[in-house]
Motif scaffolding. Structure first.
Motif, mmCIF file in Angstrom:
data_model
loop_
_atom_site.group_PDB
_atom_site.id
_atom_site.type_symbol
_atom_site.label_atom_id
_atom_site.label_comp_id
_atom_site.label_asym_id
_atom_site.label_seq_id
_atom_site.Cartn_x
_atom_site.Cartn_y
_atom_site.Cartn_z
ATOM 1 N N LEU A 1 0.848 -1.183 0.000
ATOM 2 C CA LEU A 1 0.000 0.000 0.000
ATOM 3 C C LEU A 1 0.888 1.239 0.000
ATOM 4 O O LEU A 1 1.552 1.522 0.996
ATOM 5 C CB LEU A 1 -0.909 0.011 1.229
ATOM 6 N N PRO A 2 0.923 1.990 -1.091
ATOM 7 C CA PRO A 2 1.814 3.143 -1.168
ATOM 8 C C PRO A 2 1.287 4.331 -0.366
ATOM 9 O O PRO A 2 0.144 4.351 0.091
ATOM 10 C CB PRO A 2 1.829 3.465 -2.666
ATOM 11 N N HIS A 3 2.133 5.311 -0.208
ATOM 12 C CA HIS A 3 1.754 6.567 0.436
ATOM 13 C C HIS A 3 0.583 7.199 -0.316
ATOM 14 O O HIS A 3 0.513 7.156 -1.548
ATOM 15 C CB HIS A 3 2.953 7.518 0.424
ATOM 16 N N ASP A 4 -0.345 7.771 0.431
ATOM 17 C CA ASP A 4 -1.494 8.466 -0.148
ATOM 18 C C ASP A 4 -1.560 9.865 0.460
ATOM 19 O O ASP A 4 -1.834 10.022 1.652
ATOM 20 C CB ASP A 4 -2.788 7.700 0.141
ATOM 21 N N SER A 5 -1.306 10.851 -0.345
ATOM 22 C CA SER A 5 -1.215 12.228 0.155
ATOM 23 C C SER A 5 -2.551 12.779 0.642
ATOM 24 O O SER A 5 -2.585 13.818 1.310
ATOM 25 C CB SER A 5 -0.659 13.147 -0.935
ATOM 26 N N THR A 6 -3.664 12.088 0.338
ATOM 27 C CA THR A 6 -4.975 12.577 0.773
ATOM 28 C C THR A 6 -5.332 12.149 2.191
ATOM 29 O O THR A 6 -6.277 12.685 2.777
ATOM 30 C CB THR A 6 -6.081 12.091 -0.182
ATOM 31 N N PHE A 7 -4.598 11.182 2.744
ATOM 32 C CA PHE A 7 -4.908 10.712 4.097
ATOM 33 C C PHE A 7 -4.731 11.848 5.105
ATOM 34 O O PHE A 7 -3.881 12.733 4.946
ATOM 35 C CB PHE A 7 -3.996 9.547 4.489
ATOM 36 N N LEU A 8 -5.518 11.775 6.178
ATOM 37 C CA LEU A 8 -5.437 12.723 7.298
ATOM 38 C C LEU A 8 -5.538 14.177 6.817
ATOM 39 O O LEU A 8 -4.816 15.062 7.263
ATOM 40 C CB LEU A 8 -4.143 12.512 8.093
ATOM 41 N N GLU A 9 -6.459 14.370 5.868
ATOM 42 C CA GLU A 9 -6.725 15.711 5.336
ATOM 43 C C GLU A 9 -5.457 16.376 4.805
ATOM 44 O O GLU A 9 -5.237 17.582 4.953
ATOM 45 C CB GLU A 9 -7.373 16.595 6.406
ATOM 46 N N GLY A 10 -4.626 15.562 4.194
ATOM 47 C CA GLY A 10 -3.402 16.060 3.597
ATOM 48 C C GLY A 10 -2.219 16.144 4.528
ATOM 49 O O GLY A 10 -1.136 16.578 4.113
ATOM 50 N N ASN A 11 -2.373 15.709 5.780
ATOM 51 C CA ASN A 11 -1.291 15.790 6.766
ATOM 52 C C ASN A 11 -0.474 14.508 6.883
ATOM 53 O O ASN A 11 0.461 14.442 7.685
ATOM 54 C CB ASN A 11 -1.856 16.152 8.141
ATOM 55 N N PHE A 12 -0.818 13.499 6.110
ATOM 56 C CA PHE A 12 -0.143 12.214 6.200
ATOM 57 C C PHE A 12 1.228 12.286 5.534
ATOM 58 O O PHE A 12 1.347 12.635 4.359
ATOM 59 C CB PHE A 12 -0.997 11.152 5.517
ATOM 60 N N ARG A 13 2.274 11.950 6.312
ATOM 61 C CA ARG A 13 3.643 11.945 5.773
ATOM 62 C C ARG A 13 4.126 10.552 5.411
ATOM 63 O O ARG A 13 5.000 10.406 4.557
ATOM 64 C CB ARG A 13 4.610 12.559 6.777
ATOM 65 N N GLY A 14 3.583 9.526 6.070
ATOM 66 C CA GLY A 14 4.009 8.181 5.748
ATOM 67 C C GLY A 14 3.759 7.202 6.872
ATOM 68 O O GLY A 14 3.439 7.589 7.999
ATOM 69 N N TRP A 15 3.868 5.917 6.540
ATOM 70 C CA TRP A 15 3.788 4.861 7.547
ATOM 71 C C TRP A 15 4.965 3.914 7.371
ATOM 72 O O TRP A 15 5.504 3.732 6.295
ATOM 73 C CB TRP A 15 2.458 4.136 7.506
ATOM 74 N N LEU A 16 5.367 3.308 8.461
ATOM 75 C CA LEU A 16 6.573 2.492 8.450
ATOM 76 C C LEU A 16 6.642 1.632 9.719
ATOM 77 O O LEU A 16 5.859 1.815 10.640
ATOM 78 C CB LEU A 16 7.829 3.362 8.351
ATOM 79 N N GLU A 17 7.573 0.675 9.706
ATOM 80 C CA GLU A 17 7.894 -0.149 10.880
ATOM 81 C C GLU A 17 6.661 -0.842 11.444
ATOM 82 O O GLU A 17 6.310 -0.717 12.612
ATOM 83 C CB GLU A 17 8.624 0.716 11.914
ATOM 84 N N GLY A 18 6.013 -1.610 10.570
ATOM 85 C CA GLY A 18 4.768 -2.279 10.927
ATOM 86 C C GLY A 18 4.951 -3.499 11.802
ATOM 87 O O GLY A 18 5.969 -4.201 11.732
ATOM 88 N N ASN A 19 3.930 -3.749 12.624
ATOM 89 C CA ASN A 19 3.842 -4.935 13.485
ATOM 90 C C ASN A 19 2.735 -5.850 12.964
ATOM 91 O O ASN A 19 1.585 -5.425 12.865
ATOM 92 C CB ASN A 19 3.447 -4.550 14.910
ATOM 93 N N VAL A 20 3.059 -7.097 12.650
ATOM 94 C CA VAL A 20 1.998 -8.070 12.393
ATOM 95 C C VAL A 20 1.438 -8.534 13.734
ATOM 96 O O VAL A 20 2.193 -8.963 14.613
ATOM 97 C CB VAL A 20 2.496 -9.266 11.579
ATOM 98 N N VAL A 21 0.123 -8.419 13.895
ATOM 99 C CA VAL A 21 -0.546 -8.744 15.154
ATOM 100 C C VAL A 21 -1.815 -9.524 14.828
ATOM 101 O O VAL A 21 -2.476 -9.260 13.818
ATOM 102 C CB VAL A 21 -0.907 -7.458 15.934
ATOM 103 N N VAL A 22 -2.170 -10.485 15.684
ATOM 104 C CA VAL A 22 -3.434 -11.204 15.566
ATOM 105 C C VAL A 22 -4.422 -10.572 16.536
ATOM 106 O O VAL A 22 -4.163 -10.515 17.745
ATOM 107 C CB VAL A 22 -3.264 -12.700 15.874
ATOM 108 N N ASP A 23 -5.545 -10.074 16.030
ATOM 109 C CA ASP A 23 -6.496 -9.386 16.904
ATOM 110 C C ASP A 23 -7.322 -10.377 17.715
ATOM 111 O O ASP A 23 -7.213 -11.608 17.516
ATOM 112 C CB ASP A 23 -7.371 -8.416 16.107
ATOM 113 N N PRO A 24 -8.160 -9.944 18.661
ATOM 114 C CA PRO A 24 -8.909 -10.878 19.517
ATOM 115 C C PRO A 24 -9.836 -11.823 18.750
ATOM 116 O O PRO A 24 -10.200 -12.889 19.255
ATOM 117 C CB PRO A 24 -9.710 -9.941 20.432
#
Length: 396
Positions: free
Chosen positions: A205-228
């Protein structure tokens, strides 16, 4: 002028040949490694695992203008045979960066990139970290060719597979944050983890400049987690242009690991520590998710939250959405040259053990800044489950 270094019980004492300076600097925790800022090489990506014989293995890479991070990065590996009281360097890996240690089938593995934004690789050691395999090709540990980003992120066992998050770092830009695309990889537990063909990787999933009303700079260092409910998630650090804002992003992962998807209307959550690297693990005994992360006080609301790393806290959650901060673990009043960051940690019985990329005082002028750490330190949280009854802030 040359310097001689002595490490003992968390103290660093430096002796100058032009004059004796024996004033001890008490660094929080046990010092695993120390590099003075003058070397222009800094300590990054701390990781820790517990070997089958009960000893500890820890690692960190080297970054900065004095290092080889952009050509062929170096990672140092340390071992403790006395529960973290003393550490010995046992190996140095040429061509390893942004990496995590983990144990699988009585062998120890290290997974990351071979340099800053390099190929994604894995190595195996059958002698407790003293020597490592070489990822020369797709059957010996070269998993993904290209430009990738990661950190010492956890692996998760779920439905007979081993899972890990990583970021594709080859986009239409080389700008930090915008270049990172969220993805996951997985392999069957019984497979040879050094063979690229045994791993399934998702779309990214690439960066999307429209996220967070244009305030999104990026995402990184993800954790794989199993939810409840048993669903796979990738929970990522989020960088935003809003000063003082701490957030995380929750990406959904398909059961077969081939597809990741994100709903920007629901996927962003307020998350203390979310602007810096964090690691989430699930504790079967307490039935809670735990993480150790940085917290920025209100006095730093005018700063980029990602730059505030002088306070370290532990928090937990039942559902991965609502979190309770239980206790401040480490703190220094100065935010510019002090940091406790990039924590990697493990459960050990009633305790949690962790390692920190620590920027702190020494007898050579201290760290270059909060980011450019001069220490890797080891710490223990005793009887961590008792912290459930403590709260130092409202739930987030």
């Amino acid at each position: 002028m040359s310097l001689l270094k002595a490490l003992f019980a968390g103290y660093v004492i430096l002796f100058s040949l032009n004059g004796l300076n024996t004033r001890p600097v008490k660094v929080p925790g046990v010092v695993v490694d120390y590099i003075p800022a003058a070397a222009k090489t800094y300590i990054g990506s701390p990781s820790i695992c517990i070997l089958p014989d009960g000893s500890y293995l820890a690692s960190h890479d080297h970054f900065g203008t004095g290092s080889s991070e952009h050509t062929r990065a170096v990672t140092s590996v340390f071992r403790s045979n006395d529960k973290g009281k003393h550490w010995e360097k046992i190996s140095e890996i040429q061509g390893q960066f942004w990496s995590n240690l983990f144990v699988h089938d009585d062998a120890v593995f290290i997974m990351g990139t071979w340099k800053h934004h390099g190929n994604f690789i894995i190595r195996r050691s059958d002698n407790g970290g003293h020597t490592w395999s070489e990822p020369a090709d797709s059957i010996s540990g070269l998993l993904l060719s290209g430009e990738y980003h990661t950190a010492p992120m956890p692996v998760v066992i779920h439905r007979g597979r081993i899972w890990r998050a990583v970021e594709n770092a080859k986009s239409n830009t080389t700008e930090w944050g915008r270049r990172y695309g969220a993805m996951v990889i997985s392999a069957p537990l019984a497979a040879d983890l050094l063979v690229a063909g045994n791993w399934t990787h998702s779309n990214f999933l690439p960066h999307d400049s429209t996220f967070l009303e244009g305030n999104f700079r990026g995402w990184l260092e993800g954790n794989v987690v199993v939810d409840p409910e048993g669903n796979l998630l990738n929970i990522l650090r989020v960088a935003t242009r809003e000063k003082g804002r701490d957030m995380a992003a929750i990406v959904n992962v398909s059961d077969d690991g081939k597809t990741v998807a994100f709903d920007p209307a629901k996927g962003f959550i307020d998350f203390i520590g979310g602007a810096r690297k964090f690691t989430i693990r699930f504790d079967e005994t307490s039935r809670r998710y735990w993480t150790i992360c940085n917290m920025a006080g209100e006095e730093y609301s005018d700063l980029d939250a990602g730059s505030v790393r002088n306070t370290l806290v532990i928090k937990s959650s039942k559902d991965l959405i609502n979190w309770t901060v239980h206790e401040i673990l480490l703190h220094h009043p100065d935010v510019k040259k002090h940091g406790f960051q990039y924590i990697d940690w493990q459960f050990e019985g009633k305790d949690i053990i962790y390692v920190s990329r620590t920027a702190y005082d020494d007898n050579s002028g201290g760290a270059n800044n909060y980011h450019d750490a001069n220490y890797m330190t080891f710490h223990r949280i005793k009887n961590f489950r008792k912290l459930e009854r403590k709260t130092i802030d409202k739930a987030y």
